[in-house]
Each structure stands twice: as structure tokens, then as C-alpha cells.
Design an enzyme around this catalytic site. Structure first.
Site, PDB file in Angstrom:
ATOM      1  N   ASN A  34      59.507  57.065   9.792  1.00  0.00           N
ATOM      2  CA  ASN A  34      58.985  57.582  11.156  1.00  0.00           C
ATOM      3  C   ASN A  34      59.705  58.927  11.219  1.00  0.00           C
ATOM      4  O   ASN A  34      59.573  59.535  12.241  1.00  0.00           O
ATOM      5  CB  ASN A  34      58.980  56.765  12.436  1.00  0.00           C
ATOM      6  CG  ASN A  34      58.190  55.424  12.318  1.00  0.00           C
ATOM      7  OD1 ASN A  34      57.084  55.475  11.631  1.00  0.00           O
ATOM      8  ND2 ASN A  34      58.470  54.324  12.751  1.00  0.00           N
ATOM      9  N   HIS A 121      52.873  47.715  21.871  1.00  0.00           N
ATOM     10  CA  HIS A 121      53.707  47.401  21.146  1.00  0.00           C
ATOM     11  C   HIS A 121      54.380  45.892  21.313  1.00  0.00           C
ATOM     12  O   HIS A 121      54.349  45.837  22.603  1.00  0.00           O
ATOM     13  CB  HIS A 121      54.943  48.604  21.018  1.00  0.00           C
ATOM     14  CG  HIS A 121      55.976  48.336  20.026  1.00  0.00           C
ATOM     15  ND1 HIS A 121      57.184  47.788  20.183  1.00  0.00           N
ATOM     16  CD2 HIS A 121      55.943  48.637  18.612  1.00  0.00           C
ATOM     17  CE1 HIS A 121      58.046  47.772  18.909  1.00  0.00           C
ATOM     18  NE2 HIS A 121      57.293  48.357  18.006  1.00  0.00           N
ATOM     19  N   GLU A 167      50.039  53.211  24.714  1.00  0.00           N
ATOM     20  CA  GLU A 167      50.888  54.085  23.931  1.00  0.00           C
ATOM     21  C   GLU A 167      49.708  55.357  23.545  1.00  0.00           C
ATOM     22  O   GLU A 167      48.874  55.232  23.711  1.00  0.00           O
ATOM     23  CB  GLU A 167      50.918  53.426  22.461  1.00  0.00           C
ATOM     24  CG  GLU A 167      51.802  52.171  22.530  1.00  0.00           C
ATOM     25  CD  GLU A 167      51.839  51.502  21.035  1.00  0.00           C
ATOM     26  OE1 GLU A 167      51.970  52.492  20.231  1.00  0.00           O
ATOM     27  OE2 GLU A 167      51.949  50.522  21.080  1.00  0.00           O
ATOM     28  N   SER A 171      50.858  53.111  16.933  1.00  0.00           N
ATOM     29  CA  SER A 171      51.870  53.284  15.562  1.00  0.00           C
ATOM     30  C   SER A 171      51.095  52.641  14.304  1.00  0.00           C
ATOM     31  O   SER A 171      51.588  52.912  13.127  1.00  0.00           O
ATOM     32  CB  SER A 171      53.023  52.407  15.890  1.00  0.00           C
ATOM     33  OG  SER A 171      52.787  50.982  16.191  1.00  0.00           O
ATOM     34  N   ASP A 196      53.890  55.052  26.487  1.00  0.00           N
ATOM     35  CA  ASP A 196      54.929  54.949  25.365  1.00  0.00           C
ATOM     36  C   ASP A 196      54.456  56.145  24.354  1.00  0.00           C
ATOM     37  O   ASP A 196      53.425  56.179  23.493  1.00  0.00           O
ATOM     38  CB  ASP A 196      54.931  53.646  24.497  1.00  0.00           C
ATOM     39  CG  ASP A 196      55.692  53.556  23.483  1.00  0.00           C
ATOM     40  OD1 ASP A 196      56.430  54.573  22.919  1.00  0.00           O
ATOM     41  OD2 ASP A 196      56.056  52.232  22.945  1.00  0.00           O
ATOM     42  N   HIS A 199      55.494  57.820  18.980  1.00  0.00           N
ATOM     43  CA  HIS A 199      54.931  58.480  17.718  1.00  0.00           C
ATOM     44  C   HIS A 199      54.283  59.787  17.890  1.00  0.00           C
ATOM     45  O   HIS A 199      53.802  60.565  17.183  1.00  0.00           O
ATOM     46  CB  HIS A 199      53.804  57.479  17.052  1.00  0.00           C
ATOM     47  CG  HIS A 199      54.546  56.374  16.585  1.00  0.00           C
ATOM     48  ND1 HIS A 199      55.115  56.164  15.482  1.00  0.00           N
ATOM     49  CD2 HIS A 199      54.740  55.029  17.267  1.00  0.00           C
ATOM     50  CE1 HIS A 199      55.574  54.870  15.141  1.00  0.00           C
ATOM     51  NE2 HIS A 199      55.485  54.140  16.244  1.00  0.00           N
ATOM     52  N   LYS A 229      62.540  58.439  15.774  1.00  0.00           N
ATOM     53  CA  LYS A 229      61.523  58.793  14.915  1.00  0.00           C
ATOM     54  C   LYS A 229      61.467  60.421  14.846  1.00  0.00           C
ATOM     55  O   LYS A 229      62.272  60.850  13.919  1.00  0.00           O
ATOM     56  CB  LYS A 229      60.077  58.315  15.706  1.00  0.00           C
ATOM     57  CG  LYS A 229      60.151  57.000  15.595  1.00  0.00           C
ATOM     58  CD  LYS A 229      58.847  56.375  16.379  1.00  0.00           C
ATOM     59  CE  LYS A 229      58.890  54.970  16.318  1.00  0.00           C
ATOM     60  NZ  LYS A 229      60.010  54.205  16.988  1.00  0.00           N
TER      61      LYS A 229
END
Length: 369
Positions: A34, A121, A167, A171, A196, A199, A229
Site C-alpha cells: 500500500n 474493514h 470507508e 481496500s 475511514d 486508502h 500506506k
């Protein structure tokens, strides 16, 4: 010994289903990490750590933040992060998992409802299980499903606060949450919105501030930006109103009873935020690579995360092994990380592998699939 038989049997069952995991060394072109902006191994971050050591910053914190572990580097990072992300306050955790688990276990109260996207997640689930609030899932990226679930909960007698949890960039699928609609729903229903940004941080938004940047600073918005990440470091920053971070300092067991992150890592994250903010060419290069991957025939998600769905667990791992043997570090992802029947190759685009490598990977996959 017989005392280990149950564990051995469980491992054997995982192997029969093609789901037993093992640690393998990194090798080949990076399509697995990542480290989206290629910062993890950069000289710039190494220099920031060396400079911190030279000015006397210790390697270890020596205790929790509430004891003697609170260091000026932690506080400097939190102040700079709050200014960068545009929020009132930020709190530094040792990992994104720890931050999510602590937030979900601590902030929603008994009688509240956590309404989460079905693909959220594992760290969020860990926190929800430890907390006292009710919880329910909503169909992936379906804002209407969230609205309907809130309405049903209220009609059934739910009287507490609703916490909408998503998110911003998923991911394993590389798709984006409908944040516009969810933010409006949170306002309409007097709910909190937990986003979240693991990413998306460093990759999307103005100055790399993430996809949630337009809503930062609101009283009902809490975000999580991981530092391991695109920022190339370690840890996580929970951002939101000062009352929220202060509450976690006082009530969040995952924060209170954990040794503080290394002050050296706080110094490195400060440097990484500066790089992301002042070097937009890194994001531009990654964006160009995303476009090149689509042109080369890989599935287009509009992000740096590209899933190639295979379905069967064992076949997924066989193909992953063939790809790795050809010099491309692509990992197979199986349940429970992804839903049953959706085992996949997760291709992660980073600045550690260029356009030629992407072209070669795409050609290889055409031959294998």
C-alpha cells in the site's frame, strides 16, 4: 502433543479449502503493498528520522501517552495533522487497526446504532464487538439502504444516536463511497459520519487530504487517516472535533493502555505530510499509472486498487503463485477478507513499479486467465 491437536486440525482444514495463509518474502515488482507514493523506502523519510535522532528524539516512548510517553513530537504531529486535514483536532495511534477498534468500541454509546457498510474493514468489526451500541449493516455503497435502515430502526423504537460508518475508498474493490449522499443523510438524521480514509489519504483530494476533505471540520464528521500506506510510515491519525479526541484520551482503552507510538515515527509522519503536501507530482504520476493500467487492459476502478475476481480459493492462489514466479508481486485474497466466492488477485498500483511493469503484468494475466 495432544494439546495442539485442535489447532493443527484447524490449520489442516484451512489448507484443504485453499485458505491457509503463510508469510512469504517480498520479491519482484511491487503490486502488493500500500506504499502508493513510494515513500516507505525514500531517502527523505530516512533523513527525517536521522535528523530527529540527532536532535535527541528517542526511539521508544517509554510508556503510554497518559504516563511519560507523551512526547513533543506526538503533539507537533497532531497539531500539523489537524491543520493539514482541516479538522479541529487529531490523535495519533500506533496503527489504523488500533484507532478503528478503539473508536468503534468507545464513541457510540449504549442505545446508539452503528450502521456500517457491509464491506467495512475488520478493525471496525473488532471495535463494534467490544462496544455497547447496536449495530447493523447496509448494502455496499447504497445510500438509500442506509436511509432505509435508519428509518426502520427509528420505527422499531431506536432512540439513540446513529453512527454511519464507511470507508471512503474500499481496500479490496477500489471503489468509492457515496460521501455526498451519506454526509447529507448524516445531517438530515442528526447522525455522526465515520469515514475511514486509509486508502485515500495522500492519493486523493486537495493536497492529498483524502476524499473526505470537503466535510472535514464538521462537528458530526470523524475521519481516520492511516500513516502506513501512502504516507509510507506507520500509525494512524483520528481526526475530528476536539471533544471526540479528548473523549478517546479519557475513555478509549486502546489508547489509554497502549504504549505510545515511537516519537521517531511521529517525526517521520510529519515529514511525509510535508512531502505529500508540497510534491503534487507524486499524485500526478500515480494518476497517470492508473490511467495506463486501464489502457493496458486491467480492470478500471478509477483508483490505484484493482481487483481481478477469480472466485475459487485454490485457483486464485495457483494463479497468484504463477504471477509471482514471473516476477510480479501480486497477492491472492481469500475469505474472510473478501466475501465467499469472490477470491481475487488484488493489484495495487504504486510508484515502486512503473508503466512497463504494468504492461507486462497485464499481458501475463491475459495468458493465465
Amino acid at each position: 502433543m495432544a494439546i495442539l491437536d485442535q489447532h493443527r486440525a484447524d490449520l489442516a482444514a484451512l489448507a484443504r479449502r485453499g485458505r491457509r495463509r503463510s508469510l512469504i518474502p517480498r520479491a519482484g515488482a511491487d503490486f502488493a503493498s500500500n506504499d502508493y507514493l513510494g515513500l516507505a523506502g525514500s531517502g527523505r523519510l530516512a533523513e527525517s528520522v536521522a535528523a530527529a535522532l540527532a536532535r535527541g528524539v528517542p526511539v521508544g516512548a517509554g510508556g503510554s501517552r497518559l504516563l511519560r510517553g507523551n512526547h513533543p513530537e506526538h503533539e507537533a504531529l497532531e497539531a500539523e495533522a489537524a491543520a493539514f486535514f482541516g479538522c479541529e483536532s487529531a490523535l495519533f495511534f500506533s496503527s489504523g487497526f488500533a484507532a478503528n477498534a478503539t473508536a468503534f468500541a468507545t464513541l457510540p454509546r449504549r442505545g446508539d446504532l452503528i450502521l456500517y457498510d457491509e464491506l467495512i474493514h475488520a478493525s471496525a468489526h473488532e471495535g463494534m464487538r467490544a462496544g455497547k451500541a447496536d449495530r447493523a449493516s447496509a448494502a455496499h455503497n447504497d445510500a438509500d439502504a442506509f436511509a432505509d435502515a435508519i428509518g426502520s430502526w427509528r420505527a422499531g423504537g431506536g432512540k439513540g444516536r446513529v453512527w454511519i460508518a464507511v470507508e471512503s475508498l474500499y481496500s479490496m474493490d477500489g471503489d468509492r463511497a457515496p460521501l455526498d449522499a451519506l454526509a447529507a443523510l448524516a445531517d438530515e438524521t442528526d447522525a455522526f459520519l465515520l469515514i475511514d480514509e486509509a486508502h485515500a489519504t495522500g492519493v486523493f483530494g486537495p493536497d492529498g487530504r483524502g476524499l473526505a476533505a470537503p466535510w472535514q471540520g464538521r462537528d458530526n464528521v470523524i475521519t481516520l487517516s492511516t500513516c502506513g500506506k501512502a504516507l509510507g510510515c506507520e500509525g494512524a491519525l483520528l481526526c475530528g472535533p476536539a471533544a471526540i479526541t479528548d473523549y478517546l484520551v479519557n475513555r478509549g482503552r486502546g489508547f489509554i493502555f497502549s504504549t505510545a507510538p515511537s516519537p521517531l515515527m511521529a517525526a517521520a509522519v510529519r515529514a511525509a505530510i510535508g512531502i505529500v503536501r508540497h510534491e503534487p507530482e507524486r499524485r500526478a504520476a500515480l494518476s497517470a499509472l492508473i490511467g495506463h493500467a486501464a489502457a493496458a487492459g486491467l480492470p478500471a476502478t478509477g483508483s490505484q486498487i484493482i481487483p481481478v475476481i477469480i472466485g475459487d480459493d485454490k485457483r486464485t492462489m495457483e494463479i497468484a503463485g504463477a504471477v509471482q514466479a514471473a516476477g510480479f508481486d501480486v497477492r491472492g485474497i481469500r475469505p474472510p477478507t473478501v466475501p465467499i466466492g469472490t477470491s481475487r488477485l488484488r493489484i495495487s498500483l504504486t510508484l515502486n513499479a512503473g508503466a512497463d511493469a504494468v504492461t507486462g503484468l497485464s499481458a501475463l494475466l491475459r495468458d493465465l486467465l
